[in-house]
Design a protein around this motif. Structure first.
Motif, PDB file in Angstrom:
ATOM      1  N   MET A   1     -11.543 -12.330 -11.829  1.00 15.67           N
ATOM      2  CA  MET A   1     -10.465 -12.586 -10.873  1.00 15.67           C
ATOM      3  C   MET A   1      -9.275 -13.177 -11.602  1.00 15.67           C
ATOM      4  SD  MET A   1     -11.070 -14.228  -7.168  1.00 15.67           S
ATOM      5  CE  MET A   1     -10.517 -15.889  -7.461  1.00 15.67           C
TER       6      MET A   1
ATOM      7  N   SER B   1      -7.483 -10.576 -13.441  1.00 16.52           N
ATOM      8  CA  SER B   1      -6.653  -9.651 -12.678  1.00 16.52           C
ATOM      9  C   SER B   1      -5.313 -10.281 -12.331  1.00 16.52           C
ATOM     10  CB  SER B   1      -7.396  -9.208 -11.414  1.00 16.52           C
ATOM     11  OG  SER B   1      -7.251 -10.170 -10.411  1.00 16.52           O
ATOM     12  N   THR B   2      -5.315 -11.580 -12.013  1.00 14.01           N
ATOM     13  CA  THR B   2      -4.036 -12.206 -11.692  1.00 14.01           C
ATOM     14  C   THR B   2      -3.136 -12.203 -12.914  1.00 14.01           C
ATOM     15  OG1 THR B   2      -5.238 -14.267 -11.913  1.00 14.01           O
ATOM     16  CG2 THR B   2      -4.495 -13.686  -9.708  1.00 14.01           C
TER      17      THR B   2
ATOM     18  N   LYS C   1      -3.095  -9.989 -15.219  1.00 16.68           N
ATOM     19  CA  LYS C   1      -2.591  -8.638 -15.343  1.00 16.68           C
ATOM     20  C   LYS C   1      -1.450  -8.427 -14.340  1.00 16.68           C
ATOM     21  CE  LYS C   1      -4.653  -4.262 -14.811  1.00 16.68           C
ATOM     22  NZ  LYS C   1      -5.933  -3.737 -14.361  1.00 16.68           N
ATOM     23  N   ASN C   2      -1.649  -8.935 -13.127  1.00 13.07           N
ATOM     24  CA  ASN C   2      -0.633  -8.792 -12.097  1.00 13.07           C
ATOM     25  C   ASN C   2       0.701  -9.343 -12.561  1.00 13.07           C
ATOM     26  OD1 ASN C   2      -2.706  -7.876 -10.682  1.00 13.07           O
ATOM     27  ND2 ASN C   2      -2.895  -9.644  -9.313  1.00 13.07           N
TER      28      ASN C   2
ATOM     29  N   ILE D   1       2.576  -7.116 -14.886  1.00  9.75           N
ATOM     30  CA  ILE D   1       3.210  -5.982 -14.216  1.00  9.75           C
ATOM     31  C   ILE D   1       4.516  -6.425 -13.562  1.00  9.75           C
ATOM     32  CG2 ILE D   1       2.974  -4.389 -12.285  1.00  9.75           C
ATOM     33  CD1 ILE D   1      -0.086  -4.417 -13.057  1.00  9.75           C
ATOM     34  N   ASP D   2       4.466  -7.584 -12.903  1.00 10.08           N
ATOM     35  CA  ASP D   2       5.679  -8.122 -12.275  1.00 10.08           C
ATOM     36  C   ASP D   2       6.811  -8.242 -13.278  1.00 10.08           C
ATOM     37  OD1 ASP D   2       4.735  -8.276  -9.828  1.00 10.08           O
ATOM     38  OD2 ASP D   2       4.561 -10.457  -9.696  1.00 10.08           O
TER      39      ASP D   2
ATOM     40  N   LYS E   1      10.605 -16.491  -0.663  1.00  9.22           N
ATOM     41  CA  LYS E   1       9.575 -17.519  -0.504  1.00  9.22           C
ATOM     42  C   LYS E   1       9.372 -17.966   0.944  1.00  9.22           C
ATOM     43  CE  LYS E   1       9.198 -18.025  -5.038  1.00  9.22           C
ATOM     44  NZ  LYS E   1       8.114 -17.281  -5.661  1.00  9.22           N
TER      45      LYS E   1
ATOM     46  N   TYR F   1      10.462 -12.998   4.683  1.00  9.29           N
ATOM     47  CA  TYR F   1       9.378 -12.038   4.910  1.00  9.29           C
ATOM     48  C   TYR F   1       9.704 -11.170   6.121  1.00  9.29           C
ATOM     49  CZ  TYR F   1       4.577 -10.495   5.951  1.00  9.29           C
ATOM     50  OH  TYR F   1       3.449  -9.760   6.219  1.00  9.29           O
TER      51      TYR F   1
ATOM     52  N   LYS G   1       0.837   7.507 -23.233  1.00 10.14           N
ATOM     53  CA  LYS G   1      -0.086   8.620 -23.186  1.00 10.14           C
ATOM     54  C   LYS G   1      -0.364   9.126 -24.601  1.00 10.14           C
ATOM     55  CE  LYS G   1       0.636  12.667 -20.847  1.00 10.14           C
ATOM     56  NZ  LYS G   1       1.297  13.312 -19.719  1.00 10.14           N
TER      57      LYS G   1
ATOM     58  N   THR H   1      -3.665  13.646 -16.709  1.00 13.30           N
ATOM     59  CA  THR H   1      -3.607  12.880 -17.945  1.00 13.30           C
ATOM     60  C   THR H   1      -4.315  13.654 -19.053  1.00 13.30           C
ATOM     61  OG1 THR H   1      -3.778  10.936 -16.545  1.00 13.30           O
ATOM     62  CG2 THR H   1      -3.964  10.585 -18.903  1.00 13.30           C
TER      63      THR H   1
ATOM     64  N   TYR I   1       5.467  -3.098   1.272  1.00 17.08           N
ATOM     65  CA  TYR I   1       4.930  -4.428   1.005  1.00 17.08           C
ATOM     66  C   TYR I   1       3.626  -4.288   0.229  1.00 17.08           C
ATOM     67  CZ  TYR I   1       7.876  -7.715   3.636  1.00 17.08           C
ATOM     68  OH  TYR I   1       8.883  -8.531   4.047  1.00 17.08           O
TER      69      TYR I   1
ATOM     70  N   TYR J   1       1.454 -14.389   9.271  1.00 22.55           N
ATOM     71  CA  TYR J   1       2.228 -15.084   8.234  1.00 22.55           C
ATOM     72  C   TYR J   1       2.857 -16.374   8.744  1.00 22.55           C
ATOM     73  CZ  TYR J   1       6.240 -13.269  10.694  1.00 22.55           C
ATOM     74  OH  TYR J   1       7.161 -13.015  11.672  1.00 22.55           O
TER      75      TYR J   1
ATOM     76  N   PHE K   1       8.107 -22.102   4.484  1.00 25.14           N
ATOM     77  CA  PHE K   1       7.851 -21.549   3.160  1.00 25.14           C
ATOM     78  C   PHE K   1       6.464 -20.938   3.135  1.00 25.14           C
ATOM     79  CE2 PHE K   1      11.399 -24.175   2.226  1.00 25.14           C
ATOM     80  CZ  PHE K   1      12.031 -23.548   1.166  1.00 25.14           C
ATOM     81  N   ILE K   2       6.368 -19.715   2.598  1.00 27.26           N
ATOM     82  CA  ILE K   2       5.082 -19.040   2.558  1.00 27.26           C
ATOM     83  C   ILE K   2       4.210 -19.672   1.482  1.00 27.26           C
ATOM     84  CG2 ILE K   2       3.968 -16.870   1.932  1.00 27.26           C
ATOM     85  CD1 ILE K   2       6.151 -15.443   3.443  1.00 27.26           C
TER      86      ILE K   2
ATOM     87  N   ARG L   1      -2.767 -15.224  -1.169  1.00 22.77           N
ATOM     88  CA  ARG L   1      -3.536 -14.523  -2.186  1.00 22.77           C
ATOM     89  C   ARG L   1      -5.034 -14.701  -1.957  1.00 22.77           C
ATOM     90  NH1 ARG L   1      -1.995 -13.101  -7.394  1.00 22.77           N
ATOM     91  NH2 ARG L   1      -0.252 -12.293  -6.196  1.00 22.77           N
TER      92      ARG L   1
ATOM     93  N   GLN M   1      -7.652 -11.834  -0.889  1.00 25.20           N
ATOM     94  CA  GLN M   1      -8.765 -11.521  -1.780  1.00 25.20           C
ATOM     95  C   GLN M   1     -10.099 -11.574  -1.031  1.00 25.20           C
ATOM     96  OE1 GLN M   1      -7.757 -14.044  -5.002  1.00 25.20           O
ATOM     97  NE2 GLN M   1      -7.345 -12.335  -6.389  1.00 25.20           N
TER      98      GLN M   1
ATOM     99  N   ILE N   1      -1.888  -7.207  -5.102  1.00 24.82           N
ATOM    100  CA  ILE N   1      -0.472  -6.859  -5.324  1.00 24.82           C
ATOM    101  C   ILE N   1      -0.241  -5.352  -5.345  1.00 24.82           C
ATOM    102  CG2 ILE N   1       0.036  -8.998  -6.558  1.00 24.82           C
ATOM    103  CD1 ILE N   1       0.173  -6.931  -9.062  1.00 24.82           C
TER     104      ILE N   1
END
Ligand SMILES: Nc1ncnc2c1ncn2[C@@H]1O[C@H](COP(=O)(O)OP(=O)(O)O)[C@@H](O)[C@H]1O
Ligand SMILES: [Mg+2]
Lengths: 384, 515
Positions: free
Chosen positions: A1, A4-5, A7-8, A11-12, A227, A232, A367, B60, B354, B365, B375-376, B382, B386, B401
């Protein structure tokens, strides 16, 4: 877990870098086209002219830098205004009109009521907000496209403000001698945004803390959009109005709020400009809408509607605009800078495209690399 | 088997998307003149594989061969040159064009500068006769039924002399009668030598029409079987990787107090001047699954919209948990314990741009669990998403995400179901919750609905699927032209009788209040 965060995040970040890269590509191509134009007009002095544009405010240190900063502050605000509305799926082409109303608010509270600067700035904000709210209300409750209403209210706003100032409808603001509004410096010094020594530093007259105010607001807008529950909701409306409704979000209220806030941001922009004393309003020649309002659109596009990006995009646009002003007028019109900006603006529409191209290029490279490692793996396997 | 028996071969195809291998070394070989089914759970990679064959994606790695020769398909034009045609799950027709114009779009026959449609019209008429594809060439696409739109898509392929026809979940959008007809058409096409690739989740359809079936699971190739030599059970086991229970396990309902009371609801239509919902009254109690059955377009959508607050009703009353919520807002209804799994997951259920986690809190939310002073609470969101992802087995490329748009339909639906059930509602309104899903996912969703019921919740299910109606519900209300025309007990009725009510051939006076 945990993995993965991590990795996230990666990507961001890379997506952010991509956006910056795409915007830079636009800028570079725009500049190159500008160079070609300079060559066409006067090949001998093209390079000299080009370097002046590139240097922008730095060409005439330190005054030029001060000028760039003074121009950037309002541009950040109109850029934010457009970007904010974009996030809700609205196109705020009315930033120019909201800016005009903001100017009236600022000047009225300063020149007639002689209020301290922050009160004047608030007034500018409220006037702009009102002018933004109107297209929002039309959109939300009568389903009239905001672009049409905003364009109409741009012109209504411009002529109304000119008339009000020229005729002194709400008080004496117009100076017959200069054909402009009275200067703040002489009429109401306390209404000027403080400069905290910036003017001394840059040897200018109108470099104030406006730039910092604008940057702080940009950060606040960023936080609000990313935020908060309000952000949102706004973005949900922008992406998918039906789903937002299904989630119990009041889409009509959000449309009005979004346009009102966009208008407020534009209004503040005008406040920052006129309360810094960068210029006075001239009701007789102001028959075109203030460019500051429209330039918010390319700034927002170049920044891909990211509020932090807006700060840099506005800085850049002001930078080359000021640089364009330093072109030797013997050979070049200062408008050449406008042409370059225009080219960049056109390219801005392609920012997304560039982003996609960069993505693809990276994918291809990966690739190839994968294929290589794969074949070498296979080789290994065979060897074993 | 000789290699050149195959008209199309896709060998060792791998396709990677960010974070996921949608196809992992998949091989599919299509014989000339056969109907070849492609079976797999949602997200197994079926559409991806077909999109590769149609030139929409580049693999690929892996090769595609036609008649034994390797080919490169860079775009749909290449595919067309190779006589490969595809009917997408979501049709790609121009709404404001006529059927004929849609068929000839892109290859319009011209005489000089002018369109010459006469030849085209004759060719279309001939094709439509030959294969039993009834269409009205001059009707606007926006005016015709989904079934006819599909026949238009098929004619589009035939008009282009396509030999290899790909059908991506063609039956998902059709009524039972239309499905019947499509099956016939497909058999006709195969008899005339066309080779067909047929994606579906419905095992009955595969058993009925196809010759062979290739099964994918989580992107991987599981096997290819002859339909003659297999059973439904075996197919579903290969697809899901375990035994699947076709019969919904449930004990008799123990209805409790009334949760929802609808009195004389009337809702106007947006399409025509008449009312879409006419004077509808009924109750739903705790611990029962009430199903509204009916053919699509008989007022179910409008009814649900009025119930959940998306649309206004002109007359009537809704009492929910003893409170009158007729004029309550969508949010108020949701807060007071109503959950809604919407019919159209892309339009209402998700904000596709989203992320998955943002969508997971779409209905909540604003809850103190996820926000403080406006504020979220990012980490709470998360963690919550999960948990839902794990608990409800929502599969996606990048977890919380992942952008919802990039997820497969089944997993999008699972995300919505997780969100709505986890709200712990008193009333769960589920509209076609299993549309387009595979048997594994359907089994799961049905068991969730029953579990909700057994926890003493009220469930209102709206469904077009006869199997679902018969298997899941405790009480059936049939809706026809905006009215409730019958109340049936699933244990005492037959599919045939239900069909008569749905078609409007039979009706009874339904007692308004059932308690
Ligand atoms: N364009 C895309 N970008 C990223 N992921 C994708 C894309 N298309 C499909 N996927 C992913 O690939 C997997 C296979 O999807 P798909 O081929 O649509 O499945 P199926 O048609 O069998 O339901 C899914 O997990 C889906 O989320
Ligand atoms: Mg699919």
């Amino acid at each position: 877990m945990d993995n993965s965060t991590k990795k996230n995040k990666k990507i961001d970040i890379s997506s952010g870098i991509l956006s910056v890269l795409a915007s830079l590509i636009c800028i570079i191509i725009g500049l190159l086209v500008g160079l070609v134009i300079l060559y066409c007009i006067n090949s001998e002095n093209a390079l000299d002219g080009f370097s002046r544009i590139l240097k922008g405010g730095f060409y005439l240190k330190p005054k030029g830098i001060g000028t760039v900063l003074a121009q950037t502050a309002p541009l950040i605000m109109t850029g934010l205004s457009v970007a904010f509305a974009f996030k809700t799926g609205l196109f705020n082409i009315g930033a120019a009109g909201q800016y005009t109303l903001g100017a009236l608010g600022a000047l009225y509270f300063a020149l007639v009521l002689k209020m301290p600067w922050f009160v004047c700035l608030l007034a500018a904000m409220l006037f702009g907000a009102l002018w933004g709210a109107i297209p929002g209300i039309f959109k939300a409750y009568f389903n009239v496209n905001e672009v049409i209403t905003a364009i109409m209210f741009n012109w209504i706003g411009l002529y109304a403000v000119n008339e009000i100032i020229y005729k002194g409808v709400i008080g004496d603001m117009y100076d017959m001698k200069t054909t402009k509004t009275y200067t703040l410096r002489s009429t109401s010094p306390s209404s000027m945004i403080p400069d905290m020594g910036l003017n001394n530093l840059f040897k200018t007259k109108s470099t104030t803390i406006a730039i910092f105010i604008a940057i702080i607001i940009a950060i606040v807008v960023y936080i609000v959009i990313n935020k908060t529950t309000f952000g949102y909701e706004l973005k949900a409306c922008g992406h998918n109005k039906e789903a937002a409704r299904y989630a119990g979000i009041n889409d009509k209220k959000n449309i009005v709020l979004s346009m009102t806030i966009a208008g407020a941001l534009s209004g503040i922009g005008a406040g920052l400009y006129y309360l810094s004393g960068v210029a006075e309003w001239n009701p007789q020649v102001s028959t075109a809408l203030p460019a500051m309002g429209f330039n918010g659109i390319p700034v927002a596009l170049l920044a891909l509607s990211n509020p932090i990006g807006v700060i840099f995009a506005a800085l850049f646009v002001s930078h080359i605009t000021v640089g364009g002003g330093y072109l030797p007028t013997k050979y070049f019109q200062p408008e050449i800078a406008d042409v370059i900006i225009a080219v960049i603006i056109y390219l801005c529409a392609f920012v997304m495209l560039f982003k996609g191209m960069v993505l693809e290029a990276i994918a291809n490279k990966k690739k190839k690399k994968d294929a290589q490692t794969q074949t070498s793996d296979m080789g290994k396997g065979a060897a074993e | 088997m000789e290699n050149n028996d195959y008209i199309i071969e896709m060998l060792n195809i791998t396709k990677e998307f960010p974070g996921i291998k949608a196809n992992d070394n998949v091989t599919l070989q299509l014989r000339k003149g056969e109907i070849h089914a492609l079976l797999g759970e949602n997200g197994a990679g079926k559409s991806t594989l077909m999109s590769i064959l149609f030139g929409l994606y580049q693999p690929t790695s892996g090769v595609i061969k036609k008649n034994g020769k390797e080919v490169k398909i860079n775009n749909p034009n290449d595919a067309n040159d190779l006589n490969i045609g595809m009917v997408h799950q979501h049709f790609k027709l121009v709404e404001c064009f006529s059927v004929l114009d849609n068929i000839i779009l892109g290859i319009e026959p011209a005489k000089g500068l002018f369109l010459s449609k006469k030849g085209a019209r004759e060719k279309v008429a001939a094709l439509s006769d030959k294969y039993g594809l009834k269409v009205d060439p001059d009707a606007l696409v926006s005016d015709i039924t989904v079934g006819m739109q599909q026949r238009t898509e098929i004619l589009k392929m035939l008009y282009r002399d396509n030999e290899i026809l790909i059908f991506d979940e063609p039956t998902a959008v059709l009524t039972p009668q239309e499905i019947e007809e499509l099956m016939k058409i497909m058999k006709n096409l195969a008899r005339e030598g066309k080779s067909i690739l047929f994606i579906t989740h419905k095992l009955n359809e595969i058993m009925e029409v196809s010759d062979r079936c290739t099964i994918l699971r989580k992107g991987k190739y599981i096997g290819t079987v002859n339909i003659k030599d297999t059973t439904k059970e075996e197919l579903s086991k290969m697809m899901v990787g375990r035994d699947v229970n076709f019969k919904v396990d449930k004990k008799p309902a123990k209805p409790g107090e009334t949760v929802l009371k609808i009195e004389n609801m009337t809702v106007p239509s947006k399409m025509h001047k008449n009312n879409a919902v006419k004077n509808v009254s009924f109750n739903v109690r705790r611990g029962e699954i009430v199903c509204i059955a009916g053919i699509d377009g008989n007022g179910q959508t409008e009814f649900v919209h009025a119930l959940t607050g998306l649309e206004k009703m002109t007359e009537g009353k809704i009492i929910f948990d003893g409170k009158d919520i007729t004029d309550a807002s969508i949010r108020e209804r949701s807060k007071s314990g109503m959950s809604h799994i919407p019919e159209d997951r892309h339009k209402h259920g998700l904000v596709l741009d989203y992320t998955l986690e943002q969508n997971m809190v779409l209905q909540r939310y604003w809850d103190d669990e996820f926000q403080k002073n406006g504020f979220i609470k990012q980490s709470a969101v998360r963690k919550y998403s999960q948990r839902l992802i794990e608990q409800y087995d929502v599969r996606s490329g990048q977890g919380p995400i992942t952008i919802a748009r990039s997820m497969s339909g089944g997993n999008q639906q699972k995300a919505i179901i997780a969100r709505e059930i986890d709200k712990n509602p008193d009333l769960l309104v589920a509209v076609q919750p299993t549309r387009g899903l595979d048997v594994g996912a359907i089994e799961y969703i049905h068991s969730q609905l029953v579990a909700q019921r057994d926890k003493g919740k009220a469930v209102l299910l709206v469904s077009l699927e006869l199997d679902e109606v018969m298997n899941v519900s405790d009480r059936i209300l049939v809706m026809y032209e905006g009215e409730i025309v019958g109340q049936l007990d699933p244990d005492k009725t037959t599919v045939e009788e239900l069909g008569l009510y749905m078609a409007g051939a039979k009706r009874e006076k339904v007692p308004a209040q059932v308690n």
